[in-house]
Design an enzyme around this catalytic site. Structure first.
Site, PDB file in Angstrom:
ATOM      1  CE1 TYR A  24      19.278  21.780  62.480  1.00  0.00           C
ATOM      2  CE2 TYR A  24      18.744  22.275  64.757  1.00  0.00           C
ATOM      3  CZ  TYR A  24      18.598  22.530  63.417  1.00  0.00           C
ATOM      4  OH  TYR A  24      17.756  23.545  63.007  1.00  0.00           O
ATOM      5  CG  ASP A  61      25.396  23.390  69.429  1.00  0.00           C
ATOM      6  OD1 ASP A  61      24.724  23.740  70.425  1.00  0.00           O
ATOM      7  OD2 ASP A  61      24.928  23.343  68.270  1.00  0.00           O
ATOM      8  CE  LYS A  88      16.711  23.108  71.381  1.00  0.00           C
ATOM      9  NZ  LYS A  88      17.651  22.457  70.507  1.00  0.00           N
TER      10      LYS A  88
END
Ligand code: PLP
Length: 428
Positions: A144, A239, A267
């Protein structure tokens, strides 16, 4: 547990917010329950609107590595907000966070702050296209990378077929340039590069996959990705929105000693505030506006309150390197509890763990890619989830998410969790 107040709030929310939530997985649809509405959180605990307290293993889906409302971070947020919450102008704090990121991660010579992981990925892909003059990108099934159009490509289609949108509202034209490949499959990747390698602007990968449950990379696979991208002149984008500052202070690239061209963060680097970042080689990053022709901007980018939270979080992680061993040990304890309960109660289980990244899949088969992750018994997961929630253990309402421990989880928290796992498995 009584969750009347949460149920009431959910009913009201559903009238005015689609699905009652601002991010779909929060709605608990896949586990067939109503979500607790959260009132507050502190350390390892989260409290719902009815006053029920849970041990939290979601940690806001990763950012809360120091636990909720970490006093040092909160202090910085307070100080920063009293000095004004946004200026839309450069600040010294942005330099500080950029310096922290650049010195933690050697592949990053320059970094640009944005406000979410989605935005960071989207911008990194645009930059890769601008740099290479190529259009195609390659991603892996089950990874994702946020919800931008070109990355919402359904996993599972054959290697060379045209991308298929996973979401309504994404024109086929937007995903024609997105190829998907199978995680951990070197042979297929080599074949794809033979056909399309020369047209690829970038390969984007979660160096440890965290969004189909935790799936560990074969080192040889990551090395093949690096070698092939270099050979064919495509950029490699890591990522590290989950792995950055969690797997290790230097991220997965430090852990595996593989150097990507660009890296995306989110995050943890915001310390619980909305932040994303993308960075990498200077010659690439200098193409970004105003230095170069690749446009990217943001009204709230580099927001001073978010920078303050991120700076303090990274400083604490930098100055306390033993945190990573401590987190890994806690995750290892959870892993042991899962194994013990699965053997005791005869529940088929496959556990993937690296450092503090952990997922327990309800399948006997080793989970090494999207297809094997999908073999998990989600009906068993549903029952397990419902029991855990009742036992006061707050985990992600999906088989395909990681369990995150934080610095704040105590020995008692872990013991209580182990007991709940045993109790849940005894009832499956
Ligand atoms: C969470 C996540 C994103 C998206 O970040 P948002 O801040 O939710 O937009 C991107 N990539 C990975 C690997 C993620 O886990």
């Amino acid at each position: 547990m009584n969750r009347t107040k949460s149920a009431e709030l959910f009913e009201i929310a559903k009238q005015i917010i689609p699905g009652g939530v601002n991010s779909p997985v929060r709605a608990y649809k896949s586990v067939g329950l109503n979500p607790p509405f959260i009132r507050s959180a502190k350390g390892s605990k989260i409290v719902d609107a009815d006053g029920n307290e849970y041990i939290d293993y979601i940690g806001s889906w990763g950012p809360m590595i120091l636990g909720h409302a970490c006093p040092e971070v909160i202090e910085e947020i307070k100080k920063a907000s009293e000095e004004g919450t946004s200026y839309g102008a450069p600040t010294e704090k942005e330099i500080k966070l950029a310096q922290l990121i650049c010195s933690a991660v050697p592949s990053i010579e320059m970094v640009r702050m944005v406000s979410s992981g989605t935005e960071a990925v989207m911008s990194a892909i645009r930059l890769a296209r601008g740099f290479t003059g190529r259009n195609k990108i390659l991603k892996f099934e089950g990874c994702y990378h946020g919800h931008s159009d070109g990355l919402l490509v359904k996993a599972g289609s054959g290697a060379l077929t045209t991308g298929v949108p996973d979401s309504a509202g994404v024109p086929l034209d937007y995903v024609r340039n997105t190829l998907t490949a199978v995680y951990n499959n070197c042979g297929e990747l080599e074949e794809m590069f033979k056909v399309s390698g020369g047209e690829l602007a970038a390969v984007i990968i979660e160096p440890v996959a965290g969004n189909m449950g935790v799936v560990l990379p074969d080192i040889a696979f990551l090395e093949a990705v690096r070698k092939l991208t270099r050979e064919y002149g495509a950029l490699l984008i890591f990522d590290e929105v989950i792995t950055g500052f969690r797997l290790a202070y230097g991220g997965a690239q430090g852990y595996f000693n593989i150097t990507p061209d660009l890296t995306v963060f989110g995050k943890i680097i915001g310390g619980g505030m909305p932040v994303g970042a993308y960075g990498g080689r200077k010659d690439i990053m200098n193409l970004i506006s105003p230095n170069g022709p690749v446009y990217q901007a943001g009204t709230l980018s580099g927001n001073p309150v978010a920078m303050a939270a991120g700076i303090k979080t990274l400083e604490i992680l930098r100055d306390n390197p033993l945190i990573y061993e401590d987190l890994a040990r806690k995750a290892e304890q959870l892993e042991a509890a899962f194994i013990e309960a699965s053997e005791k109660h005869g529940i088929p289980l496959s556990i993937n763990r690296l450092g503090s990244l952990l997922s327990a899949f309800f399948t006997k088969e080793k989970v090494s890619d999207f297809k094997s992750a999908m073999k998990s018994d989600t009906e068993i997961f549903k029952k397990y989830f419902a029991y855990m929630l009742e036992a006061g253990i707050y985990i992600a309402p999906s088989q395909y998410e990681a369990m995150f421990v934080s610095r704040a989880h105590s020995a008692e928290d872990l013991e209580e969790t182990a007991k709940a796992i045993d109790g849940a498995f005894g009832r499956l």
